[in-house]
Design an enzyme around this catalytic site. Sequence first.
Site, PDB file in Angstrom:
ATOM      1  CD  GLU A  57       3.547   1.795  12.018  1.00 48.00           C
ATOM      2  OE1 GLU A  57       2.315   1.763  12.080  1.00 48.00           O
ATOM      3  OE2 GLU A  57       4.255   0.792  11.852  1.00 48.00           O
ATOM      4  CE  LYS A  69       0.787   7.043   9.981  1.00 47.04           C
ATOM      5  NZ  LYS A  69       1.325   5.708   9.883  1.00 47.04           N
ATOM      6  CG  HIS A 124      -0.524   0.365   2.473  1.00 44.04           C
ATOM      7  ND1 HIS A 124       0.040  -0.537   3.338  1.00 44.04           N
ATOM      8  CD2 HIS A 124      -0.475   1.552   3.120  1.00 44.04           C
ATOM      9  CE1 HIS A 124       0.397   0.073   4.454  1.00 44.04           C
ATOM     10  NE2 HIS A 124       0.099   1.350   4.347  1.00 44.04           N
ATOM     11  CG  HIS A 138       5.323  -1.020   3.630  1.00 49.52           C
ATOM     12  ND1 HIS A 138       4.484  -1.439   2.627  1.00 49.52           N
ATOM     13  CD2 HIS A 138       4.679  -1.324   4.786  1.00 49.52           C
ATOM     14  CE1 HIS A 138       3.388  -1.964   3.151  1.00 49.52           C
ATOM     15  NE2 HIS A 138       3.490  -1.907   4.462  1.00 49.52           N
TER      16      HIS A 138
HETATM   17  O1  LIG Z   1       1.527  -2.741   6.240  1.00 52.99           O
HETATM   18  C1  LIG Z   1       1.593  -2.204   7.324  1.00 52.99           C
HETATM   19  O2  LIG Z   1       1.646  -0.864   7.387  1.00 52.99           O
HETATM   20  C2  LIG Z   1       1.253  -0.170   8.562  1.00 52.99           C
HETATM   21  C3  LIG Z   1       1.784   1.244   8.423  1.00 52.99           C
HETATM   22  O3  LIG Z   1       1.166   1.850   7.319  1.00 52.99           O
HETATM   23  P1  LIG Z   1       0.889   3.417   7.282  1.00 52.99           P
HETATM   24  O4  LIG Z   1       0.201   3.622   5.989  1.00 52.99           O
HETATM   25  O5  LIG Z   1       0.039   3.741   8.476  1.00 52.99           O
HETATM   26  O6  LIG Z   1       2.220   4.094   7.351  1.00 52.99           O
HETATM   27  C4  LIG Z   1       1.787  -0.844   9.802  1.00 52.99           C
HETATM   28  O7  LIG Z   1       1.226  -0.246  10.955  1.00 52.99           O
HETATM   29  C5  LIG Z   1       1.392  -2.308   9.788  1.00 52.99           C
HETATM   30  O8  LIG Z   1       1.978  -2.958  10.911  1.00 52.99           O
HETATM   31  C6  LIG Z   1       1.849  -2.978   8.530  1.00 52.99           C
HETATM   32  O9  LIG Z   1       1.294  -4.283   8.444  1.00 52.99           O
END
Ligand SMILES: O=C1O[C@H](COP(=O)(O)O)[C@@H](O)[C@H](O)[C@H]1O
Length: 491
Positions: A215, A344, A177, A239
Amino acid sequence: MANRITTRCDIMLFGAMGDLAQRKLFPAFYQLERAGLLADGSRILAIARRELDTAAVRKHLMERLEKYVKPEEFERPVAETFLRRVEYQILDFHDEEGFGVLNSWRTEYDNQLIVYLASPPSMYGVIARNLSSASCCTENTRVVVEKPIGHDLESSRVINDELGAVYSESQLFRIDHYLGKETVQNLIALRFANNLFASQWDQNHISHVEITVAESVGIEGRWGYFDKAGQIRDMIQNHMLQLLCLIAMDPPADLSADSIRDEKVKVLKALRSITPDMMDTCVVRGQYAAGASTGKPVPGYLEEEGANNRSETETFVALKVEIDNWRWSGVPFYIRTGKRLPEKLSQIIIHFKPAPHYIFDPDQRHLANNKLIIRLQPDEGMSLKILTKDQGLHKGMRLRQGPLELTFSETFEAERIPDAYERLLWEVMKGNQYLFVRRDEVEHAWRWVDRIIQNWNDGGDPPKRYASGTWGPVASIAMITRDGRSWYEDA
Ligand SMILES: O=C1O[C@H](COP(=O)(O)O)[C@@H](O)[C@H](O)[C@H]1O
Ligand SMILES: NC(=O)C1=CN([C@@H]2O[C@H](COP(=O)(O)OP(=O)(O)OC[C@H]3O[C@@H](n4cnc5c(N)ncnc54)[C@H](OP(=O)(O)O)[C@@H]3O)[C@@H](O)[C@H]2O)C=CC1
């Protein structure tokens, strides 16, 4: 998001009552409806095993939309229109015969079929096989799969083989994502639309790169999933390596999916493997202890709901990564990501080398490096730190550092920034794969990450504890300080 869609889509959403679907996917579809991007006649079949009917599911989804869509963006008439597209189907994914009903639904109309697998990845294979036996797949079907694809190289190959037995690569849309985030896509525009940077983007001009994805939240009740994954599988394998690739890759010939993916794969192949002797200097892993988050006391990882108190799963990872190719030789990429950090914050800092010959006050030499700060979230934008003369007669040729600042929300017309899932769903509907991950990317990323995990399993130190609300173990500061550098902090 320009270009109204005219293709009528039928979306089979497997795992529709799960956390991801309720928190992210339905709100994203709602936003597409609100933006007029769902063609008339498009439908969603929500599939799960709970004993519910369509009316009950629509009611439940209305409550979820009210909860997860921002109040100022929630419009009940739009939600009602959207929910009329949703039907519910009870189905156990192992029930091969039960899949017949899906084929009847699909063949009612001649819409573009999109299969979204928001189920545990262990189910991807069985769902694909059952869809195939029920004749629910055509060459035209698009299939969206969620991360993680496996928990190591071997298991990812199994999943990819299972999917590959039914679908061709051009039908598969593997989600990361982060690639759906506007600011992440902007890395491509920044790098390849601005010749200014193109000529400066290599080891001749850049000393090092930092990537931070921090985060403030903990594991958010997901112990069952997270404890088996850890931060390296949850964030680094996907990511963080995707961000690194977008910064490090060579210019693609065009914006097509394969041109971009080919360049990313070259970077993944050039990552220097982290051998056991490099673990002390190039890898730090941590686990959060109790502390404070946004001013409130919070428990440590081992005290989270569902936890056992022996886990050595990491919630923080910092790495020094080298890319062994012509462009990046000798330019370390320091990357770090963790949960329960002070805020964050996702940002990339490009540290440029100083000018080749320095003629100013030696006391100010530390100011001499230009930096490009790319803020991915929050406060999306970028800032180029440059040196200018300090003003005033008495200042002589004193230097000062100032920003060339671009804050998207201030510079550009206030347009709502779509959530990553909105962008990704929209691209699936258009059949555009450039924001999705190809099989070889996933596998090269696993191969590199597996090596680090193997080193940990072969007797590495347990994760270092850090207090919630801090920037991770002090060892991560030592890692970069040893090279005479520090993690960037905005002054
Ligand atoms: O894929 C994931 O991403 C989130 C963080 O995504 P964000 O868009 O909020 O930066 C992470 O909290 C999660 O553990 C992980 O599975
Ligand atoms: N949640 C998140 O934030 C993220 C999730 N992901 C990935 O998305 C996917 C889904 O995650 P998430 O929503 O959290 O998972 P959940 O466990 O919350 O939801 C799983 C869904 O699958 C259904 N399901 C499971 N087994 C069966 C079965 N045998 N037959 C029928 N239905 C079944 C469940 O149905 P029922 O409710 O009826 O039991 C439920 O709807 C996973 O691959 C995950 O890794 C990726 C990134 C973030």
